[in-house]
Design an enzyme around this catalytic site. Sequence first.
Site, PDB file in Angstrom:
ATOM      1  N   ALA A 111       1.003  -1.061   0.097  1.00  0.00           N
ATOM      2  CA  ALA A 111       0.155   0.046   0.133  1.00  0.00           C
ATOM      3  C   ALA A 111       0.986   1.410  -0.074  1.00  0.00           C
ATOM      4  O   ALA A 111       1.800   1.292   0.371  1.00  0.00           O
ATOM      5  CB  ALA A 111      -0.974   0.009   1.310  1.00  0.00           C
TER       6      ALA A 111
ATOM      7  N   GLU B  56       3.495  -5.922   7.219  1.00  0.00           N
ATOM      8  CA  GLU B  56       2.623  -4.850   7.976  1.00  0.00           C
ATOM      9  C   GLU B  56       2.701  -4.767   9.585  1.00  0.00           C
ATOM     10  O   GLU B  56       2.783  -3.627  10.060  1.00  0.00           O
ATOM     11  CB  GLU B  56       1.014  -5.501   7.624  1.00  0.00           C
ATOM     12  CG  GLU B  56       0.471  -4.978   6.397  1.00  0.00           C
ATOM     13  CD  GLU B  56       1.118  -6.137   5.204  1.00  0.00           C
ATOM     14  OE1 GLU B  56       1.876  -7.159   5.369  1.00  0.00           O
ATOM     15  OE2 GLU B  56       0.283  -5.991   4.112  1.00  0.00           O
TER      16      GLU B  56
ATOM     17  N   GLY C  69       0.704  -5.283   0.702  1.00  0.00           N
ATOM     18  CA  GLY C  69      -0.373  -5.186  -0.436  1.00  0.00           C
ATOM     19  C   GLY C  69       0.078  -5.873  -1.661  1.00  0.00           C
ATOM     20  O   GLY C  69      -0.885  -6.236  -2.340  1.00  0.00           O
TER      21      GLY C  69
ATOM     22  N   GLU D 229      -0.108  -9.493  -1.590  1.00  0.00           N
ATOM     23  CA  GLU D 229      -1.607  -9.825  -1.122  1.00  0.00           C
ATOM     24  C   GLU D 229      -2.142  -9.964  -2.610  1.00  0.00           C
ATOM     25  O   GLU D 229      -3.048 -10.861  -2.933  1.00  0.00           O
ATOM     26  CB  GLU D 229      -2.302  -8.841  -0.240  1.00  0.00           C
ATOM     27  CG  GLU D 229      -1.843  -8.949   1.245  1.00  0.00           C
ATOM     28  CD  GLU D 229      -2.667  -7.949   1.908  1.00  0.00           C
ATOM     29  OE1 GLU D 229      -3.595  -8.513   2.718  1.00  0.00           O
ATOM     30  OE2 GLU D 229      -2.149  -6.773   2.215  1.00  0.00           O
TER      31      GLU D 229
HETATM   32  N1  COA Z   1       4.589   3.227   0.062  1.00  0.00           N
HETATM   33  C1  COA Z   1       5.060   4.754  -0.201  1.00  0.00           C
HETATM   34  N2  COA Z   1       6.481   4.982  -0.401  1.00  0.00           N
HETATM   35  C2  COA Z   1       7.134   4.031  -0.039  1.00  0.00           C
HETATM   36  C3  COA Z   1       6.922   2.735   0.235  1.00  0.00           C
HETATM   37  C4  COA Z   1       5.360   2.544   0.213  1.00  0.00           C
HETATM   38  N3  COA Z   1       4.969   1.230   0.626  1.00  0.00           N
HETATM   39  N4  COA Z   1       7.946   1.699   0.370  1.00  0.00           N
HETATM   40  C5  COA Z   1       9.134   2.722   0.338  1.00  0.00           C
HETATM   41  N5  COA Z   1       8.524   3.908  -0.077  1.00  0.00           N
HETATM   42  C6  COA Z   1       9.407   4.910  -0.325  1.00  0.00           C
HETATM   43  C7  COA Z   1      10.406   5.392   0.680  1.00  0.00           C
HETATM   44  O1  COA Z   1       9.893   6.054   1.851  1.00  0.00           O
HETATM   45  C8  COA Z   1      11.595   6.046   0.198  1.00  0.00           C
HETATM   46  O2  COA Z   1      11.258   7.245  -0.158  1.00  0.00           O
HETATM   47  P1  COA Z   1      12.470   8.334  -0.124  1.00  0.00           P
HETATM   48  O3  COA Z   1      13.268   8.043  -1.243  1.00  0.00           O
HETATM   49  O4  COA Z   1      11.415   9.633  -0.330  1.00  0.00           O
HETATM   50  O5  COA Z   1      12.952   8.332   1.368  1.00  0.00           O
HETATM   51  C9  COA Z   1      11.808   5.219  -1.345  1.00  0.00           C
HETATM   52  O6  COA Z   1      10.277   4.634  -1.394  1.00  0.00           O
HETATM   53  C10 COA Z   1      12.646   4.139  -1.327  1.00  0.00           C
HETATM   54  O7  COA Z   1      12.522   3.306  -0.483  1.00  0.00           O
HETATM   55  P2  COA Z   1      13.712   2.633   0.371  1.00  0.00           P
HETATM   56  O8  COA Z   1      13.161   1.850   1.492  1.00  0.00           O
HETATM   57  O9  COA Z   1      14.826   3.844   0.825  1.00  0.00           O
HETATM   58  O10 COA Z   1      14.369   1.853  -0.877  1.00  0.00           O
HETATM   59  P3  COA Z   1      15.007   0.332  -0.891  1.00  0.00           P
HETATM   60  O11 COA Z   1      15.386  -0.025  -2.167  1.00  0.00           O
HETATM   61  O12 COA Z   1      16.071   0.182   0.483  1.00  0.00           O
HETATM   62  O13 COA Z   1      14.114  -0.766  -0.047  1.00  0.00           O
HETATM   63  C11 COA Z   1      11.510  -1.739  -0.250  1.00  0.00           C
HETATM   64  C12 COA Z   1      12.513  -0.913  -1.020  1.00  0.00           C
HETATM   65  C13 COA Z   1      10.454  -1.830  -0.835  1.00  0.00           C
HETATM   66  C14 COA Z   1      12.129  -3.037   0.234  1.00  0.00           C
HETATM   67  C15 COA Z   1      11.188  -0.844   1.166  1.00  0.00           C
HETATM   68  O14 COA Z   1      11.268   0.504   0.963  1.00  0.00           O
HETATM   69  C16 COA Z   1      10.229  -1.442   2.118  1.00  0.00           C
HETATM   70  O15 COA Z   1      10.339  -2.334   2.789  1.00  0.00           O
HETATM   71  N6  COA Z   1       9.183  -0.738   1.814  1.00  0.00           N
HETATM   72  C17 COA Z   1       7.952  -0.958   2.870  1.00  0.00           C
HETATM   73  C18 COA Z   1       7.011  -1.982   2.250  1.00  0.00           C
HETATM   74  C19 COA Z   1       5.775  -2.089   3.109  1.00  0.00           C
HETATM   75  O16 COA Z   1       5.973  -2.226   4.670  1.00  0.00           O
HETATM   76  N7  COA Z   1       4.758  -2.531   2.791  1.00  0.00           N
HETATM   77  C20 COA Z   1       3.488  -2.583   3.434  1.00  0.00           C
HETATM   78  C21 COA Z   1       2.722  -1.348   3.413  1.00  0.00           C
HETATM   79  S1  COA Z   1       1.302  -1.888   4.104  1.00  0.00           S
END
Ligand code: COA
Length: 673
Positions: free
Chosen positions: A69, A131, A108, A111
Amino acid sequence: MSSETRINAVTTLAHSGKVAVIAVDAPPVNALSAAVRQGIAAGLAIAADDAAVAAVVLICAGKGFFAGADISEFGKPMAEPDLPTLADTIERFAKPVVAAIHGTALGGGFELAMACHARVATSSARMGLPEVKLGLIPGCGGCQRLTRLAGAKAALEMITSGNPISAGEAHSMGIVDSVGGVGVLREVAVAHAEALAGKPPRRTRDLDARIKEARADPALFKRFRAGNARRLRRQDAPDQAILSIEAGLTLPFDAAVRADTEAFDRLENGPQSAAMRHLFIAEREVRKVPGLPPDLEARNISRVGVVGAGTMGGGIAMAMANAGIPVLLTDARQEALHRGLATIRTNYERSLKSGRLSETELEARMELIVGVDDIEALSDCDLIIEAAFEDMEVKKAIFSRLDGVARADAILATNTSFLNVDEIAAVTSRPAQVLGLHFFSPANVMRLLEIVRGARTGADVLATAMALARRIGKTGVVVGVCHGFVGNRMLARRQRAANQLILEGALPWDVDRVLYDFGMPMGPFAMADLAGLDLGWTPERSTGSTMDELLCEAGRFGQKSGAGYYDYDASHKPKPAPIVEEMLAGLSVRAGVERRPVSDAEILDRCLSPMIEEGRKIIAEGIALRSSDVDVVWVHGYGWPAWTGGPMYWAEHGALAPSATPSAERPTSRKQQ
Ligand code: COA
């Protein structure tokens, strides 16, 4: 392949024979924003109406499949279609839909993949439901679909830990249907979709073999709760996830998903999720250092030297080797070097036994760590980290030696936990290439790295340290020079308060219990016992005026000697020690303090308030760049409970103050430094 139709700014639709390919490109992480959801829904609607389309592939461009999400939409009403509806639309789609997964499929995103009728993934792909790390549960059917695909036990583990699994694991668990090469994912997915074309879609919601299996073992949930009570204590989200998975075994699918969506909304509006989302942002903010251009190139670190083969030096060497970085490890004393190398092997063997490491990986990591007798051997290292005894004169001597030995362009770092990095840098001819790298024990495990910026540390040197932190899987937090930096400076205040409390009438195990129940991995006295009470203690200089000194004089050096503040049995289980109570009574009398009952609330307040006060000073002095950096330090370095958002966030959101609940077990966990 026929021409591509652009559906909206982030979505395209293409045709490959009778397969329609819906592709999303929403940098940086393909979060499921409104535009993405609308694009997918529109693509599906076109594919539904097109008689020439017999199956659909859902694929992403960029770093990975959907990262979940869109966190920036949290707390706002979700534009249509919302995620649960989109997942439902996919699952009920009349033609087979195949998810093509690369990089990471999270939350998501995973999912949605589970709502598809088949999943193909690249071998390097990872997927999971993180989550709980945001104080949430999978809110669009993830709890129910994962249970149907992989079983209740796997769902419990994956959802309550939030940790991702590899494509290979997902394949063996029945989540992914095929695993293939990286460059050909689209072709593999299209071929898979072609094979399914014309067949009735296999809907995850209809799979019931795993549900029957879980129903046959009703005690599973009780066992899981008991086995994970310590890890999951006081956290709303994992508790709700367990309830959701359990309820899903008896509720009709749609009712179960509806209940999960409602629970998600409840959690999203609750204090724990707000606190954990604060941390998510904080963990990304720490990477932004004012005055450091984002395009500043980090130096190449291809060989690291470590001076000192004790607990810290060994742990640092392991942290490097775990990331594939070759290490030369040295120690002034040969036997210490041999002991250090042997300890490293023992630690890796423990990982081997628990299945976290293979024999080949173990040998590969050991090969990366080479012990050398002479510091001269470090002459070709790009970075040398000193992890010797915490004494200014010792460190200065090592640094002036290193300055002569190391290549002119090499970076020199000290792993000091308190000392003045500028004073150490001043003995070298290269202060711009000197900084502090403060690891937390065990250095191969704890995620925090305090990157201590000296007055003259160069910007590129700092950028290099930050890049290295990421490479070795640590959260690097830039801090300024002061006694104890951020973490230990605050910890010292808590220790002083705790010492005063036991002088006034509280008992060490009361203080430890209150902090454990608050959510810390252990209290200050259990921690002191683990670290060893004799650090820096000598019988000649002992004055018998503090509890630490009294305990050492009595031969109670902590866990390693079987007794300290606590008595320990053979399995290191701590027991309150009556003799310590007597010693304390004597100490109070000698200090002229009349002992009195101290309430749990007073203990909590008097331990935490001075820390917060110190944190505020640290921020005002610019030692920490921002308040949320202090939160990151405490959560990743000291195990401060993430669901309170960290000490500074917690102090500002007093409503979170938890009521004391009885502790399930005694504190026995990692030590901190
Ligand atoms: N929604 C919105 N923005 C997101 C996001 C999400 N689900 N996941 C990551 N971002 C943003 C980060 O805030 C970051 O923004 P910034 O550059 O302005 O700081 C950018 O995307 C890059 O993310 P980052 O974590 O720095 O990249 P990464 O390559 O190290 O890791 C992921 C990528 C996807 C593994 C990691 O971002 C992550 O674990 N995200 C969360 C996933 C999550 O919890 N999803 C469930 C949501 S309910």
